[in-house]
Design an enzyme around this catalytic site. Structure first.
Site, PDB file in Angstrom:
ATOM      1  N   SER A   1      -5.276   2.138  21.824  1.00 22.73           N
ATOM      2  CA  SER A   1      -5.765   1.653  20.527  1.00 22.73           C
ATOM      3  C   SER A   1      -6.306   2.818  19.706  1.00 22.73           C
ATOM      4  O   SER A   1      -6.884   3.748  20.246  1.00 22.73           O
ATOM      5  CB  SER A   1      -6.889   0.639  20.771  1.00 22.73           C
ATOM      6  OG  SER A   1      -7.614   0.410  19.571  1.00 22.73           O
TER       7      SER A   1
ATOM      8  N   ASP B   1       4.348   3.954  -6.230  1.00 22.94           N
ATOM      9  CA  ASP B   1       3.807   2.964  -5.286  1.00 22.94           C
ATOM     10  C   ASP B   1       3.913   3.409  -3.831  1.00 22.94           C
ATOM     11  O   ASP B   1       3.455   2.713  -2.933  1.00 22.94           O
ATOM     12  CB  ASP B   1       4.464   1.595  -5.496  1.00 22.94           C
ATOM     13  CG  ASP B   1       5.949   1.588  -5.164  1.00 22.94           C
ATOM     14  OD1 ASP B   1       6.489   2.648  -4.788  1.00 22.94           O
ATOM     15  OD2 ASP B   1       6.573   0.516  -5.290  1.00 22.94           O
TER      16      ASP B   1
ATOM     17  N   SER C   1       2.461   6.105  -2.890  1.00 24.69           N
ATOM     18  CA  SER C   1       1.242   6.894  -2.711  1.00 24.69           C
ATOM     19  C   SER C   1       0.181   6.101  -1.943  1.00 24.69           C
ATOM     20  O   SER C   1       0.028   4.895  -2.145  1.00 24.69           O
ATOM     21  CB  SER C   1       0.689   7.288  -4.083  1.00 24.69           C
ATOM     22  OG  SER C   1      -0.619   7.770  -3.943  1.00 24.69           O
TER      23      SER C   1
ATOM     24  N   LEU D   1       0.854  -1.199   0.000  1.00 19.29           N
ATOM     25  CA  LEU D   1       0.000   0.000   0.000  1.00 19.29           C
ATOM     26  C   LEU D   1       0.888   1.247   0.000  1.00 19.29           C
ATOM     27  O   LEU D   1       0.670   2.165  -0.786  1.00 19.29           O
ATOM     28  CB  LEU D   1      -0.922  -0.020   1.226  1.00 19.29           C
ATOM     29  CG  LEU D   1      -1.776   1.219   1.482  1.00 19.29           C
ATOM     30  CD1 LEU D   1      -2.662   1.550   0.289  1.00 19.29           C
ATOM     31  CD2 LEU D   1      -2.643   1.016   2.726  1.00 19.29           C
TER      32      LEU D   1
END
Ligand code: ZN
Length: 745
Positions: free
Chosen positions: A318, A677, A679, A97
């Site tokens: 969290s 890639d 981004s 990602l």
């Protein structure tokens, strides 16, 4: 001319001219004054005004330090490698990602530039001892004694979506499927490169600090443990998490912006354990937004401005702000055991604030970024003063702690409790383990005793009330399962003290540590220190809870591996470092036992690389499923190629770009790269087929602000070609989609 003896005389024209000039000057001054006032009220100032009305901006002040910033890729292999964090064997990489980066900051003394502090925040789960030792060794061979264990702090952001395999202790070696050299090399090279870039770019500059609260971005995931802390202590705080962000801003002497480090306590687990795409999670997205804003016109990952969002006391914090719910029935499971009526603890998962994990990552990352931008813009408190650092290696299995004049306690050999296996509401465990277990289970005890050995009575007693699942401190084959020797490190930059902790302190643990360090500085003639905790530094030792939280034995307590007095031991040790710095005696501190380096082979359970194959009558990079002819902004352009294993492209820990999105320029037939890639708008999926065949799907989530026009997507890979039984090469190839049009909504 008007001489002493001559009478001055002006013609009428000269008088008119002089009066006119005087009037013009007066009008100019009035106009400039009005202009200045109106501009200042809008928070701007023009350089011309500075000549008339000096402002307290960076150009008028002297630099206090030499500063350097650097960013380098440390992504490593993005396929088939276990992702580090959730310890879920099914969670292996299947694409990308975003890239992972190491961000380095060097602060040096102006008068003696051999006095330096290096702070590195890397987009990784945590810094391991093996990683740190290899980085320090490379720095030593490159720079001699300039960068050392005492003045180099390595901190992990704690993303749970980075590759694993860079540990030498057996517990992590087992869960990461071995020591994976391509991962370790990518991390070592990336961290060293980021420091080298910072080192080459040192310039005179100034530091500013600011702080503020970040709202709506965290919850305490073990609130029932937090409640175990004394009421009198809890009443001093308005929240069960630390909402404060501390931000350090760096500018050049001439006002040029260099970068920032922020410290904020939140787990980067917005991406959950069903994710298979390597990425830097919520804090990485905050870095991306800040760097994109400051490095305008550059591709993601490029440009000189560096913004690090470093970890802090995030142990029980969290980002999944809607809290825990049973994934089967939808009811709340916010109870001391985090269990569901049906399915037990494995069903109890926290989620939110977004509709899915990508959405949640963006929301939390954006919140953090927006607060950082505000603090950055308004940072006015300048940091001045000297640099100092202190470091010790400590055998954490064997620290005696003086609680008071009559009461002395001791840390334990490492061990993990039953609730470790239950996981958390951010990533549940397996089987019938639940959080809050203060008793063992004969079934699991029996299996453990058969396979790994029974914990000694001494270790059992030392860790009580923790029921021991793995007595890792007594497990030494093939190498020790957990570290005994741990780094404690403290550095000061003027009035800012950075406490580099080797693990995950809970909220209250962090508060106690900060307060103790501050008090120590106070009582030795250095009042008013701003103390920040840098998390996941130098060596990983899991969690550190308070003694009271430890009694409840939720996940964080079961993972406090040196026993109930771990926090007290750290407080004693860090107070010692603070005292040494305040009294200028750090050089007299005993260095402690050096950590070992194990000779670990390259044996891994990661599948071996095989020769890649294209389907019959196809070639690598051929399009299998085309893009549409047209997309509207907000839609997802998608193309599938004949692919090859992405590990071929990062085999030796090298940097690689897998994709570009390109726009046809209006003036010619040229294509201009607008995305890569790194981004957050592009996703690179790899799916493995049989007999060496595989596919790559690239998605471009077309942002609303995309310039309309004609685009294409390209893929860059390497296929593995066998030359002989023992020899193979990686051959580069590329693929290109058809052109497509992006139109308005
Ligand atoms: Zn964690």
């Amino acid at each position: 001319m008007c001489g002493k003896r001559s009478k001055c005389s002006f013609s009428r024209l000269e008088v008119i001219l002089i009066v006119f000039l005087v009037l013009m000057m007066a009008v100019t001054v009035v106009l400039l004054t009005l202009h200045f006032l109106s501009e200042e009220s809008h928070g701007k100032c023009l350089s011309t005004n500075i000549l008339l009305f000096p402002l307290p901006d960076a150009t008028n002040e002297r630099a206090n330090y030499l500063l350097g910033v650097g960013r380098a890729d440390c992504t490593g292999p993005v396929a088939e490698i276990p992702l580090m964090g959730y310890a879920n064997p099914k969670q292996v990489g299947r694409g990308l990602l975003t890239h992972l980066y190491s961000r380095a900051f060097i602060v040096a003394d102006l008068d003696d530039d051999s006095r330096r502090i290096v702070f590195v925040s890397a987009d990784i789960g945590m810094v391991s001892q093996r990683l740190r030792l290899e980085v320090l060794e490379k720095l030593r061979s490159k720079y001699g004694a300039l960068y050392r264990q005492d003045n180099v702090i390595l901190s992990g952001t704690h993303t749970h979506s980075g590759p694993g395999g860079y540990f030498q202790y057996t517990l992590f070696w087992v869960t990461s499927k071995g020591l994976i050299r391509p991962t370790l090399n990518a991390l070592v090279n990336g961290i060293v490169k980021s420091i080298a870039i910072a080192h080459q770019n040192m310039r005179r500059g100034r530091l500013f600090v600011n702080r503020g609260t970040v709202e709506n971005s965290q919850i305490n995931r073990s609130p029932f443990s937090y409640l175990e802390n004394p009421a009198s202590e809890r009443s001093r705080y308005s929240s069960n998490t630390d909402k404060e962000m501390v931000l350090l801003k760096m500018v050049e002497e001439d006002g040029q912006e260099l970068g920032l480090i922020s410290w904020f306590a939140v787990h980067p687990v917005s991406m959950n354990n069903s994710n298979h795409l390597v990425n830097s999670d919520n804090v990485g997205y905050a870095s991306y937004l800040f760097e994109r804003e400051k490095n305008k016109g550059m591709l993601p990952g490029e440009g000189p401005f560096v913004a690090a969002f470093a970890s802090s006391n995030l142990g029980d914090v969290s980002p999944n702000t809607r809290g825990p719910f049973c994934s089967n029935t939808g009811e709340s499971c916010n109870n001391p055991q985090s269990t569901c009526p049906v399915g037990g603890a494995t069903m109890c998962m926290a989620r939110g604030p977004g509709g899915d994990m990508f959405d949640s990552t963006r929301i939390i990352g954006q919140n953090i970024y927006l607060k950082a931008r505000e603090l950055y813009d308004q940072a006015a408190q300048e940091i001045t003063g000297g640099l100092s650092s202190a470091h010790q290696w400590v055998n954490m299995s064997d620290v005696w702690v003086e609680l008071n004049a009559t009461h002395t306690v001791k840390t334990c050999k490492p061990a993990l409790g039953y609730s470790f296996a239950a996981g958390t509401i951010d990533g549940v465990g397996a089987f019938n383990f639940t959080q809050g277990a203060v008793e063992g289970d004969p079934f699991w005890d029996g299996i453990r005793d058969q396979l790994l050995g029974e914990p000694s009575n001494r270790t059992k007693a030392c860790h009580a009330p923790k029921p021991i699942l793995f007595s890792t401190g007594e497990m030494t084959r093939p190498h020790p399962w957990h570290p005994d020797v741990v780094d404690v490190q403290l550095a000061t930059i003027g009035s800012l003290a950075i406490v580099a902790v080797p693990g995950e302190f809970t909220t209250m643990s962090g508060r106690r540590l900060r307060e103790a360090v501050k008090k120590e500085f106070d009582s030795h003639g250095t009042p008013g220190m701003e103390v920040v905790i840098a998390g996941l530094c130098n060596v990983y030792t899991h969690y550190i809870t308070t003694y009271e939280e430890y009694q409840a034995q939720r996940y964080e307590a079961a993972s406090t591996i040196y026993g109930p007095h771990t926090l007290s031991a750290y407080i004693q040790l860090f107070r010692g470092l603070a005292r040494a710095l305040a009294t200028h005696t750090a050089q007299d501190l005993p260095p402690g036992p050096e950590p070992p380096i194990f000779n670990i082979g390259n044996l891994t359970l990661v599948p071996p690389l095989v020769a890649d194959r294209a389907p019959p009558s196809k070639a690598f990079g051929d399009v299998l499923r085309e893009v549409r002819r047209q997309y509207r902004v907000g839609e997802v352009a998608e193309v599938t190629f004949v692919g090859a294993n992405p590990r071929n492209s990062a085999e030796n820990g090298t940097e690689h770009n897998f994709l570009t999105v390109e726009r046809r320029t209006s003036t010619s037939e040229d294509w201009q790269v607008v995305q890569n890639d790194a981004s957050w708008d592009t996703r690179f999926y790899w799916s493995k087929g049989i007999f060496g065949q595989s596919k790559v799907t690239i998605e471009w989530h077309i942002p609303q602000d995309t310039e309309l026009g004609v685009y294409r997507i390209r893929y860059f890979g390497h296929y593995r070609k066998k030359l002989s039984i023992s020899k193979a090469v990686s051959v580069p190839f590329e693929g290109t989609s058809s052109a497509f049009e992006v139109t308005a909504l």
